[in-house]
Design a protein around this motif. Sequence first.
Motif, PDB file in Angstrom:
ATOM      1  N   LYS A   3      -2.589  66.946   3.685  1.00  0.00           N
ATOM      2  CA  LYS A   3      -3.583  67.708   3.050  1.00  0.00           C
ATOM      3  C   LYS A   3      -3.864  69.031   3.731  1.00  0.00           C
ATOM      4  O   LYS A   3      -5.146  69.412   3.582  1.00  0.00           O
ATOM      5  N   LYS A   4      -3.288  69.555   4.429  1.00  0.00           N
ATOM      6  CA  LYS A   4      -3.407  70.847   5.124  1.00  0.00           C
ATOM      7  C   LYS A   4      -3.007  71.968   4.088  1.00  0.00           C
ATOM      8  O   LYS A   4      -2.062  72.671   3.996  1.00  0.00           O
ATOM      9  N   GLU A   5      -4.073  72.477   3.451  1.00  0.00           N
ATOM     10  CA  GLU A   5      -4.169  73.119   2.337  1.00  0.00           C
ATOM     11  C   GLU A   5      -3.459  74.602   3.055  1.00  0.00           C
ATOM     12  O   GLU A   5      -2.584  75.383   2.093  1.00  0.00           O
ATOM     13  N   LEU A  23      -6.549  70.113  -2.593  1.00  0.00           N
ATOM     14  CA  LEU A  23      -5.775  68.646  -2.157  1.00  0.00           C
ATOM     15  C   LEU A  23      -6.861  67.544  -1.735  1.00  0.00           C
ATOM     16  O   LEU A  23      -6.554  66.393  -2.210  1.00  0.00           O
ATOM     17  N   LYS A  24      -7.870  67.604  -1.477  1.00  0.00           N
ATOM     18  CA  LYS A  24      -8.882  66.638  -1.107  1.00  0.00           C
ATOM     19  C   LYS A  24      -9.460  66.245  -2.259  1.00  0.00           C
ATOM     20  O   LYS A  24      -9.759  64.943  -2.156  1.00  0.00           O
ATOM     21  N   ASP A  26      -7.751  65.704  -5.166  1.00  0.00           N
ATOM     22  CA  ASP A  26      -6.801  64.940  -5.970  1.00  0.00           C
ATOM     23  C   ASP A  26      -6.445  63.475  -6.070  1.00  0.00           C
ATOM     24  O   ASP A  26      -6.111  62.902  -6.994  1.00  0.00           O
ATOM     25  N   LYS A  29      -2.547  59.352  -2.280  1.00  0.00           N
ATOM     26  CA  LYS A  29      -2.222  59.191  -0.984  1.00  0.00           C
ATOM     27  C   LYS A  29      -0.603  59.244  -1.158  1.00  0.00           C
ATOM     28  O   LYS A  29      -0.014  58.554  -1.811  1.00  0.00           O
TER      29      LYS A  29
END
Length: 88
Positions: A3-5, A23-24, A26, A29
Amino acid sequence: VLKKEKYLLYTWHKSKRPELLDLKADGFKWLELQILDKEAGEENDSVGIVEFIAKYSIDSKVGSLHEISNFLKDDSRWFYVDGKIIND
């Protein structure tokens, strides 16, 4: 998965890149990535296509995303452009 936007936006081609991602929030997994096929995408190519299935869980349910993704090489770097979702 990580989740590295900022990284995802940086690797998205500027012609299709969204302004931001969240993304955090959403709830997904990501569990597994399976590459099914590829076309071009070699060192001397300027375009590439990758077909993959990514498995995920959300709300205790497991699902999958089947996509054919398009990539462009710009200044010796590969960028995601867009993709077509395959409904199995």
